[in-house]
Each structure stands twice: as C-alpha cells, then as structure tokens.
Design a protein around this motif. Structure first.
Motif, mmCIF file in Angstrom:
data_model
loop_
_atom_site.group_PDB
_atom_site.id
_atom_site.type_symbol
_atom_site.label_atom_id
_atom_site.label_comp_id
_atom_site.label_asym_id
_atom_site.label_seq_id
_atom_site.Cartn_x
_atom_site.Cartn_y
_atom_site.Cartn_z
ATOM 1 N N GLY A 129 0.713 -1.318 -0.028
ATOM 2 C CA GLY A 129 -0.126 0.130 0.115
ATOM 3 C C GLY A 129 0.748 1.352 0.095
ATOM 4 O O GLY A 129 0.287 2.376 0.300
ATOM 5 N N THR A 130 2.148 1.135 -0.157
ATOM 6 C CA THR A 130 2.859 2.496 -0.205
ATOM 7 C C THR A 130 3.267 2.938 -1.385
ATOM 8 O O THR A 130 3.669 4.236 -1.832
ATOM 9 C CB THR A 130 4.212 2.242 0.386
ATOM 10 O OG1 THR A 130 4.983 1.075 -0.421
ATOM 11 C CG2 THR A 130 4.325 1.575 1.800
ATOM 12 N N VAL A 150 2.537 6.967 -2.176
ATOM 13 C CA VAL A 150 1.053 7.095 -1.831
ATOM 14 C C VAL A 150 1.258 8.086 -0.489
ATOM 15 O O VAL A 150 0.402 8.950 -0.289
ATOM 16 C CB VAL A 150 0.405 5.867 -1.300
ATOM 17 C CG1 VAL A 150 -0.730 6.080 -0.609
ATOM 18 C CG2 VAL A 150 0.106 4.990 -2.373
ATOM 19 N N GLU A 151 2.194 7.945 0.174
ATOM 20 C CA GLU A 151 2.187 8.899 1.441
ATOM 21 C C GLU A 151 2.159 10.323 1.054
ATOM 22 O O GLU A 151 1.685 11.173 1.789
ATOM 23 C CB GLU A 151 3.481 8.460 2.044
ATOM 24 C CG GLU A 151 3.982 9.323 3.324
ATOM 25 C CD GLU A 151 5.260 8.964 4.171
ATOM 26 O OE1 GLU A 151 5.168 8.976 5.470
ATOM 27 O OE2 GLU A 151 6.045 8.823 3.516
ATOM 28 N N ASP A 152 2.874 10.666 0.079
ATOM 29 C CA ASP A 152 2.733 12.195 -0.046
ATOM 30 C C ASP A 152 2.540 12.625 -1.563
ATOM 31 O O ASP A 152 2.654 13.740 -1.922
ATOM 32 C CB ASP A 152 4.465 12.894 0.004
ATOM 33 C CG ASP A 152 5.194 12.195 -0.550
ATOM 34 O OD1 ASP A 152 5.160 11.460 -1.605
ATOM 35 O OD2 ASP A 152 6.618 12.603 -0.480
ATOM 36 N N ALA A 153 1.796 11.682 -2.232
ATOM 37 C CA ALA A 153 1.111 11.939 -3.672
ATOM 38 C C ALA A 153 2.386 12.427 -4.587
ATOM 39 O O ALA A 153 2.115 13.072 -5.330
ATOM 40 C CB ALA A 153 0.079 12.871 -3.513
ATOM 41 N N THR A 154 3.512 11.764 -4.473
ATOM 42 C CA THR A 154 4.596 12.220 -5.216
ATOM 43 C C THR A 154 4.798 11.316 -6.616
ATOM 44 O O THR A 154 4.763 10.052 -6.231
ATOM 45 C CB THR A 154 6.059 12.141 -4.699
ATOM 46 O OG1 THR A 154 5.887 13.450 -3.628
ATOM 47 C CG2 THR A 154 7.175 12.539 -5.675
ATOM 48 N N CYS A 155 4.523 11.687 -7.807
ATOM 49 C CA CYS A 155 5.047 10.744 -8.848
ATOM 50 C C CYS A 155 6.388 10.670 -9.065
ATOM 51 O O CYS A 155 6.953 11.661 -9.254
ATOM 52 C CB CYS A 155 4.210 11.415 -10.105
ATOM 53 S SG CYS A 155 4.510 10.581 -11.688
ATOM 54 N N CYS A 185 -3.218 -1.158 -15.424
ATOM 55 C CA CYS A 185 -1.859 -1.628 -14.908
ATOM 56 C C CYS A 185 -2.035 -2.251 -13.662
ATOM 57 O O CYS A 185 -3.342 -2.444 -12.932
ATOM 58 C CB CYS A 185 -1.358 0.119 -14.610
ATOM 59 S SG CYS A 185 -2.346 0.928 -13.517
ATOM 60 N N ASN A 186 -1.049 -2.914 -13.202
ATOM 61 C CA ASN A 186 -0.981 -3.510 -11.941
ATOM 62 C C ASN A 186 0.301 -3.933 -11.468
ATOM 63 O O ASN A 186 1.333 -3.975 -12.156
ATOM 64 C CB ASN A 186 -1.679 -5.004 -11.912
ATOM 65 C CG ASN A 186 -2.599 -5.466 -10.954
ATOM 66 O OD1 ASN A 186 -2.233 -5.179 -9.827
ATOM 67 N ND2 ASN A 186 -3.709 -5.777 -11.124
ATOM 68 N N PHE A 187 0.567 -4.223 -10.092
ATOM 69 C CA PHE A 187 1.946 -4.353 -9.578
ATOM 70 C C PHE A 187 2.035 -5.814 -9.450
ATOM 71 O O PHE A 187 1.199 -6.706 -9.164
ATOM 72 C CB PHE A 187 1.779 -3.984 -8.105
ATOM 73 C CG PHE A 187 2.211 -2.420 -8.053
ATOM 74 C CD1 PHE A 187 3.683 -2.130 -8.081
ATOM 75 C CD2 PHE A 187 1.234 -1.395 -8.123
ATOM 76 C CE1 PHE A 187 4.083 -0.727 -7.846
ATOM 77 C CE2 PHE A 187 1.620 -0.239 -7.860
ATOM 78 C CZ PHE A 187 2.968 0.360 -7.897
#
Length: 108
Positions: free
Chosen positions: A27-28, A44-49, A62-64
C-alpha cells in the motif's frame, strides 16, 4: 472502525482521463493508467509521482507484481509491457494481441 478518518490527496499529473489505478501489496505505492498514453507510479504517502512510464496508445490497465518490483500495463495499441517498478525501465514488451487490452495482472 466507523470513526476512522482518511486523508484523500489527489494524484495530479495525467493529461487525460485516468483509466485504472492499482496499489502495491504493502500500500505504499500506486500506479495509474491513463488515456494520455502513460502509466504514472506514485508514492502514496505524499502523492509524489516518481516515474512516468510511456506507452504508445491509451494505457487502459496497470497492476503491480506481488513483490511490488514489477508493473504490467496494457494499452489500446495491442501491447502488454512489463516495467521495472524500482528503476522505471521497460523490461519486456509483448505484442500480438488482436484487440485493445482492457485488463492486466500478474499471477502469484
């Protein structure tokens, strides 16, 4: 519980509509597919691409992988691509589909 509060932060950057979103197992990280021909990888923590994975056509899915080290994408150019989620580099491109790809996943 019922009293839990969540902060919802938009993941901004796609130039056209978002067609799919997937979260890594822990979930990170998240990945988002878009009609703009990209898949973006987010912390996810800071919405950084931190990566923009460029496809050919509209990226529909897409998928991990289960270990979070790979991302699979499918697009309307009949391509499936496997990416290194740590380096942001393409590992493999699979051609040969006869139609638009609408779903992708790794088998555990």
């Amino acid at each position: 519980g019922a009293n839990m509060k969540f902060k919802c932060t938009p993941l901004e950057g796609h130039l056209q509509l978002c067609t799919a979103v997937a979260f890594s197992k822990e979930g990170t990280n998240a990945c988002s597919a878009s009609a703009d021909g990209t898949c973006r990888v987010w912390r996810v923590e800071d919405a950084t691409c931190y990566f923009v994975l460029d496809g050919d056509k509209r990226v529909a899915c897409c998928n991990f992988s289960a270990d979070g080290k790979m991302i699979i994408t499918g697009d309307w150019g009949y391509q499936t691509r496997i990416w290194d989620a740590v380096a942001g580099q393409i590992v493999m491109s699979l051609a040969g589909h006869q139609g638009k790809l609408t779903a992708s996943c790794f088998r555990a």
